[in-house]
Write a protein that holds these residues in place. Structure first.
Motif, PDB file in Angstrom:
ATOM      1  N   UNK A  54       0.728  -1.033  -0.233  1.00 45.66           N
ATOM      2  CA  UNK A  54      -0.050   0.172  -0.188  1.00 45.66           C
ATOM      3  C   UNK A  54       0.882   1.453  -0.070  1.00 45.66           C
ATOM      4  N   UNK A  55       0.026   2.357  -0.607  1.00 47.27           N
ATOM      5  CA  UNK A  55       1.030   3.606   0.174  1.00 47.27           C
ATOM      6  C   UNK A  55       0.295   4.595   0.114  1.00 47.27           C
ATOM      7  N   UNK A  56       0.618   5.108   1.181  1.00 50.56           N
ATOM      8  CA  UNK A  56       0.559   6.412   2.051  1.00 50.56           C
ATOM      9  C   UNK A  56      -0.655   7.282   1.845  1.00 50.56           C
ATOM     10  N   UNK A  92      12.010  10.271  -0.259  1.00 51.66           N
ATOM     11  CA  UNK A  92      11.209   8.769  -0.369  1.00 51.66           C
ATOM     12  C   UNK A  92      10.886   8.439  -0.345  1.00 51.66           C
ATOM     13  N   UNK A  93       9.750   8.389  -1.836  1.00 47.52           N
ATOM     14  CA  UNK A  93       8.762   8.617  -2.512  1.00 47.52           C
ATOM     15  C   UNK A  93       7.783   7.980  -1.998  1.00 47.52           C
ATOM     16  N   UNK A  94       8.264   6.347  -1.361  1.00 47.72           N
ATOM     17  CA  UNK A  94       7.816   5.321  -1.045  1.00 47.72           C
ATOM     18  C   UNK A  94       7.106   5.953   0.737  1.00 47.72           C
ATOM     19  N   UNK A  95       7.974   6.263   0.941  1.00 48.04           N
ATOM     20  CA  UNK A  95       6.886   7.577   2.227  1.00 48.04           C
ATOM     21  C   UNK A  95       6.188   8.419   2.469  1.00 48.04           C
ATOM     22  N   UNK A  96       6.829   9.420   0.986  1.00 44.20           N
ATOM     23  CA  UNK A  96       5.882  10.598   1.054  1.00 44.20           C
ATOM     24  C   UNK A  96       5.325  11.067  -0.180  1.00 44.20           C
ATOM     25  N   UNK A  97       5.375  10.692  -1.133  1.00 40.52           N
ATOM     26  CA  UNK A  97       4.624  10.820  -2.518  1.00 40.52           C
ATOM     27  C   UNK A  97       4.773  11.811  -3.020  1.00 40.52           C
ATOM     28  N   UNK A  98       6.035  12.565  -2.219  1.00 41.16           N
ATOM     29  CA  UNK A  98       6.167  14.107  -3.558  1.00 41.16           C
ATOM     30  C   UNK A  98       6.883  13.916  -4.275  1.00 41.16           C
TER      31      UNK A  98
END
Length: 300
Positions: A54-56, A92-98
């Motif tokens: 899952x993504x945040x 860290x895209x998988x944590x932030x999706x930034x």
């Protein structure tokens, strides 16, 4: 601001350039005006809907991890960086999706480092994620100078950085790669072994970026070390061998050390191609074809 975006999972055709709000930095954050960013295999996996966890947050997404650019604005309590400074780092895209495939991105100040002087942004952007992955792999092993390390996938982006860092820190590296990559591997001071042959151990450690697997433990001396490419691939320890898994984390201090090595000529940077936002689909298609030797760079 403009950003590469997608609102549904699918092939490269779902990518488009969208207008999205300019983000405002909060405490400890820095807004970076992006000069260049880099496309990674994980970006393709997420875009296609094949990422296994899952993504945040939900769609739409702007992809992209690495960034080279200029400090544009500072949030409260940020004092070590100045507006206008050239920096690099990664989200860290998988944590932030930034996502970094945008004109601006917010990053924690601690994730950023000064860009290497005199290095074009399109080259500097290839360093953060893969360079830190390589550095953190060797940091986990903590090998003394003179130790031997086998690197599989040695001509890939992370593998090339591992070889360069091994040379810079006095390690004796052996690189396992395709026959066409001999010149590159040897240019970094490593012993070349083609993929079609079995390396002759024992080695003090192995960094397994080609995901060959636990059979490589047979090539590691008792009490040596082994780094797997990701946590699910970490084997159980045997014969006192320390086993680790690579989970790259942002680290502005360590990245600054790598940038200094780049500026000094100790770490080469490789660019496979440069694509504009509007050509993001072509960039995804190029990376998906494989055989890339260098970063696939995205610029505004």
């Amino acid at each position: 601001m403009r950003a590469v975006s997608y609102a549904e999972f699918g092939g490269p055709e779902v990518l488009h350039v969208a207008e999205v709000p300019v983000p405002e930095p909060g405490p400890g954050q820095v807004r970076v005006r992006v000069a260049a960013s880099v496309l990674h295999p994980v970006d393709l996996m997420i875009r296609s809907g094949r990422f296994p966890a899952p993504l945040p947050t939900g769609l739409p997404y702007t992809p992209g991890w690495d960034v080279a650019g200029t400090v544009d604005a500072l949030g409260p309590s940020v004092s070590r960086l100045a507006v206008g400074a050239e920096v690099l780092g990664f989200s860290p895209w998988l944590q932030t999706t930034a996502g970094a495939h945008a004109e601006y991105i917010l990053l924690d100040a601690a994730w950023l480092a000064p860009a290497p002087a005199g290095v074009p942004a399109t080259e500097a952007a290839t360093l953060p994620t893969n360079g830190l992955a390589a550095a953190q792999a060797l940091d986990l092993l903590a090998l003394p100078a003179g130790s031997t390390v086998l690197v599989t996938g040695a001509a890939g982006q992370v593998g090339g950085f591992v070889l360069a860092l091994a040379r810079a820190t006095g390690l004796h590296a052996t690189g396992l790669a395709g026959a066409a990559d001999r010149e590159f591997v040897e240019s970094l001071g490593a012993t070349f072994v083609p993929r079609s042959e079995n390396p002759a151990g024992p080695f003090d450690a192995v960094v397994d970026l080609a995901v060959i697997g636990p059979s490589l433990l047979d090539l590691v001396r008792d009490g040596g070390g082994y780094v797997a490419a990701s946590p699910p691939l970490r084997p159980e320890p045997v014969r006192g061998i320390r086993t680790f898994a690579l989970e790259v984390q942002p680290d502005g201090t360590r990245l600054g050390e790598l940038a200094a090595l780049v500026a000094g000529g100790d770490i080469p940077l490789r660019v496979a191609g440069v694509y504009r936002f509007a050509d993001a689909a072509a960039a995804h298609e190029r990376l998906a074809r494989g055989g890339v030797r260098g970063g696939v760079v995205i610029v505004p």
